[in-house]
Design an enzyme around this catalytic site. Sequence first.
Site, PDB file in Angstrom:
ATOM      1  N   CYS A 113       0.815  -1.219   0.000  1.00 39.23           N
ATOM      2  CA  CYS A 113       0.000   0.000   0.000  1.00 39.23           C
ATOM      3  C   CYS A 113       0.845   1.265   0.000  1.00 39.23           C
ATOM      4  O   CYS A 113       0.328   2.359  -0.234  1.00 39.23           O
ATOM      5  CB  CYS A 113      -0.953   0.006   1.188  1.00 39.23           C
ATOM      6  N   HIS A 254      -2.849   7.383   1.732  1.00 41.56           N
ATOM      7  CA  HIS A 254      -3.359   6.043   1.488  1.00 41.56           C
ATOM      8  C   HIS A 254      -4.479   5.790   2.486  1.00 41.56           C
ATOM      9  O   HIS A 254      -4.363   6.161   3.656  1.00 41.56           O
ATOM     10  CB  HIS A 254      -2.260   5.003   1.679  1.00 41.56           C
ATOM     11  N   ASN A 284     -10.050  -0.050   0.530  1.00 41.09           N
ATOM     12  CA  ASN A 284      -8.596   0.081   0.474  1.00 41.09           C
ATOM     13  C   ASN A 284      -8.116  -0.461  -0.876  1.00 41.09           C
ATOM     14  O   ASN A 284      -8.152  -1.659  -1.114  1.00 41.09           O
ATOM     15  CB  ASN A 284      -7.995  -0.720   1.639  1.00 41.09           C
TER      16      ASN A 284
END
Length: 327
Positions: A113, A254, A284
């Site tokens: 991520c 993020h 996500n």
Amino acid sequence: MTYSHVLGTGAYTPSRILTNHDLERIIDTSSDWIVERTGIRERRIAADHEATSDMAAEAARRALLMAQTEPAALDMIIVGTISPDMPMPSCAVLVQAKLGATRAFAFDLSAACAGSLYALSIADQFIRSGSAKRVLVIGAEILSRVVDWSDRSSCILFGDGAGALLLGPTPDPSRGLLCAHLHSDGGGAGLLSIPGGGSRHPPSPEVLAKNMHKIAMNGREVYKFALRVLPEALLESLAAHGLKPGAIDHVISHQANARIVESVVQRLGIAREKCWLNIERYGNTSSASLPISLDEANRAGKLKKGDLIAMMAIGAGMAWGSALLRW
Ligand code: COA
């Protein structure tokens, strides 16, 4: 001295929507639980015919169009991804071919991520050194194909999407990427992983039967880790420029969980309204989350010349970091 700044942004998200209520029919969960714990209401799921490079190339086309830049002008393409089309060749070379970016060299970057934040920092180094003038930084993931749909503690979180930034040089030190600070802690490798399918546990009937080719996560520990390191990381970038959290105009982060972003900014005394949050709609999307958010804020006209944008990301590794961008 040369600095790098953002010439264009783009994003692509698949049209199919999987809502929390859809999930209630697949696993033992409730929409209210998911919203309360994560802030997520729905996520996008790639069509069967779509692969990660298709979405990455589409996001890249949109960034190039905004910047009125031809693919042939690109020097370099970096794709942050942990869900490439295949182990080799890289997703980035497939994107290069789809775009017709014949002059560019291309490679993938594996920082989960934090992938697009890492990629942004590397692109910046190439531009500052004069080795590249036009660099595409892409984050693209089809996590729906590596999510364990029988694991309710992780499958509710993830979604598919792609975001892209085109970076180029500027002689103006007051614009563009001011700094990035990257960190890793491999001691946390077991907190979030896809344990099977690589050299440790090659694909086998056993790997498939045990779902080892799918995401395994200790959500509570990842959460605690994120809250420990992300405020420090943001303060590190601010301190490098003698700035305080009050100087930040936007937080483009993020988005692993809305509560993580909200807690980090609360600890630093940054108003929640300064965060561009879209996790409600996308979940996500790993490395895609940060560039999708930047593109949305940009296209919504929220980013004004001179605004200070704070970026942060964390992912499997653990890998994390922060950056400051002067728009
Ligand atoms: N629906 C309903 N109940 C669920 C559930 C779901 N989808 N998933 C877990 N639960 C249950 C658990 O079984 C547990 O029940 P128990 O108390 O009876 O054992 C309870 O909810 C609490 O579980 P816990 O894991 O402590 O919840 P949490 O508040 O930590 O929230 C996450 C779980 C995954 C949402 C949260 O830990 C998180 O977001 N962590 C970060 C993960 C992340 O960001 N990963 C990506 C990093 S890039």
